[in-house]
Scaffold this motif. Sequence first.
Motif, mmCIF file in Angstrom:
data_model
loop_
_atom_site.group_PDB
_atom_site.id
_atom_site.type_symbol
_atom_site.label_atom_id
_atom_site.label_comp_id
_atom_site.label_asym_id
_atom_site.label_seq_id
_atom_site.Cartn_x
_atom_site.Cartn_y
_atom_site.Cartn_z
ATOM 1 N N GLY A 221 0.772 -1.238 0.000
ATOM 2 C CA GLY A 221 0.000 0.000 0.000
ATOM 3 C C GLY A 221 0.798 1.279 0.000
ATOM 4 N N PHE A 222 2.108 1.201 -0.295
ATOM 5 C CA PHE A 222 2.942 2.403 -0.298
ATOM 6 C C PHE A 222 3.382 2.794 -1.708
ATOM 7 N N GLY A 223 2.689 2.285 -2.714
ATOM 8 C CA GLY A 223 3.103 2.501 -4.092
ATOM 9 C C GLY A 223 3.177 3.953 -4.513
ATOM 10 N N SER A 224 2.420 4.834 -3.855
ATOM 11 C CA SER A 224 2.365 6.238 -4.280
ATOM 12 C C SER A 224 3.668 6.990 -4.044
ATOM 13 N N ILE A 225 4.558 6.475 -3.192
ATOM 14 C CA ILE A 225 5.805 7.194 -2.925
ATOM 15 C C ILE A 225 6.915 6.808 -3.906
ATOM 16 N N ILE A 226 6.644 5.790 -4.746
ATOM 17 C CA ILE A 226 7.654 5.354 -5.721
ATOM 18 C C ILE A 226 7.616 6.284 -6.935
ATOM 19 N N GLY A 227 8.714 6.959 -7.197
ATOM 20 C CA GLY A 227 8.783 7.868 -8.345
ATOM 21 C C GLY A 227 7.878 9.074 -8.225
ATOM 22 N N SER A 228 7.454 9.406 -7.025
ATOM 23 C CA SER A 228 6.553 10.529 -6.822
ATOM 24 C C SER A 228 7.269 11.869 -7.024
ATOM 25 N N ASN B 290 6.155 14.434 -5.446
ATOM 26 C CA ASN B 290 5.946 15.093 -4.161
ATOM 27 C C ASN B 290 7.251 15.073 -3.374
ATOM 28 N N PHE B 291 7.684 16.228 -2.929
ATOM 29 C CA PHE B 291 8.974 16.341 -2.246
ATOM 30 C C PHE B 291 9.018 15.485 -0.987
ATOM 31 N N LEU B 292 7.949 15.494 -0.197
ATOM 32 C CA LEU B 292 7.909 14.715 1.033
ATOM 33 C C LEU B 292 7.942 13.218 0.736
ATOM 34 N N ALA B 293 7.169 12.803 -0.269
ATOM 35 C CA ALA B 293 7.142 11.387 -0.640
ATOM 36 C C ALA B 293 8.515 10.931 -1.122
ATOM 37 N N GLN B 294 9.179 11.779 -1.890
ATOM 38 C CA GLN B 294 10.531 11.457 -2.363
ATOM 39 C C GLN B 294 11.478 11.240 -1.190
ATOM 40 N N GLY B 295 11.398 12.142 -0.225
ATOM 41 C CA GLY B 295 12.279 12.057 0.932
ATOM 42 C C GLY B 295 12.043 10.791 1.739
ATOM 43 N N ILE B 296 10.770 10.436 1.911
ATOM 44 C CA ILE B 296 10.436 9.231 2.668
ATOM 45 C C ILE B 296 10.928 7.987 1.936
ATOM 46 N N TYR B 297 10.699 7.951 0.626
ATOM 47 C CA TYR B 297 11.139 6.789 -0.157
ATOM 48 C C TYR B 297 12.656 6.629 -0.077
ATOM 49 N N ASN B 298 13.374 7.716 -0.288
ATOM 50 C CA ASN B 298 14.832 7.645 -0.263
ATOM 51 C C ASN B 298 15.351 7.234 1.109
ATOM 52 N N ALA B 299 14.735 7.773 2.164
ATOM 53 C CA ALA B 299 15.158 7.430 3.525
ATOM 54 C C ALA B 299 14.923 5.947 3.806
ATOM 55 N N ALA B 300 13.756 5.443 3.387
ATOM 56 C CA ALA B 300 13.426 4.035 3.622
ATOM 57 C C ALA B 300 14.373 3.123 2.860
ATOM 58 N N LEU B 301 14.678 3.464 1.619
ATOM 59 C CA LEU B 301 15.567 2.642 0.803
ATOM 60 C C LEU B 301 16.990 2.656 1.340
ATOM 61 N N VAL B 302 17.466 3.848 1.717
ATOM 62 C CA VAL B 302 18.835 3.955 2.258
ATOM 63 C C VAL B 302 18.963 3.168 3.551
#
Length: 307
Positions: A141-148, A150-162
């Motif tokens: 259910g977190f698909g919306s942050i992939i390639g988003s 949205n600046f906040l979504a980008q930050g969350i995705y990158n933080a989670a991946l790192v």
Amino acid sequence: MKNTFKKLLIGASIVVGASAMASVPAHAASLTGASIGGSNLNDYFVYDVNANNQTVKVQGSQANIQKVLAGSAASPTGNVELAASSETSGFNFNNNTTLTGQIGGKNITLSSLTASDWTSNVGGGLTFAQKWFNDALTANGFGSIIGSSNFLAQGIYNAALVKFNTTGGRQRFSDPNISYVNQDDNTGEIKIGLAGHFDATSLLFAGLSTQQQGLVNTFRTKAGPIQASEIVKVSYNGGPSQLLYSFSATQSGLVAADDNRSHNGNYEVSFQGVRPTQAVPEPSVMLGVFGVASVFGVRRKLKKAQL
């Protein structure tokens, strides 16, 4: 009256024979000749089940390995953990541990993952690590942050991946716990049970702060536990290897005695195998077939006698 009785007898015999043929159970072949190998062949645990439905470590003998692989999705038993030391410091991520045997007369090898498996190119400009992480987010259910954008979504995705990559995330999902390997005799489909966490939140988002996890959840579009199995690398019948995983678990009814939270989820992965040679039908089925044939033989004789 006699003709009526004969018709009833014939009808009943046909029904019995047909019923016997229709009730043939679908047999499932299990893994045989199980043995441990790989470049780190001593790096494994065997978990059996005690009377309290807890999985407990037992001596890793050949008999123990074969015994714990006898379950199914409806009733998973113990499991064999490959690359058991993957989450400890000093682990050599270039080595693997394998479980090898035969299923339906064909060779099969199940392996833990190495660092090179995660960095392999899977197409679309993605490594397996990127694809799997994106698949895990999308399925939960977190698909919306992939390639988003949205600046906040980008930050969350990158933080989670790192955090996933730098806090041992790859290693945590590289040591599959194999609970069963079965093949459907009718279709040839091979199913593999992976013991894991019914709720894998702590594994997928390990390393994120409480605040970061809260931000991730604001983008979630799906309720329920976060689920993700460990990954198993499978080589079958001389074919190319494939990496199998699942994001949907059922309650196993078991729990690991050493941490009281592992192995409570059963994840099942599958692929199409070679359909085994059909076995000789069950005796009851043959009797039913012979019964039907005999009835028709008797019927022909009765007709001739009446002429």
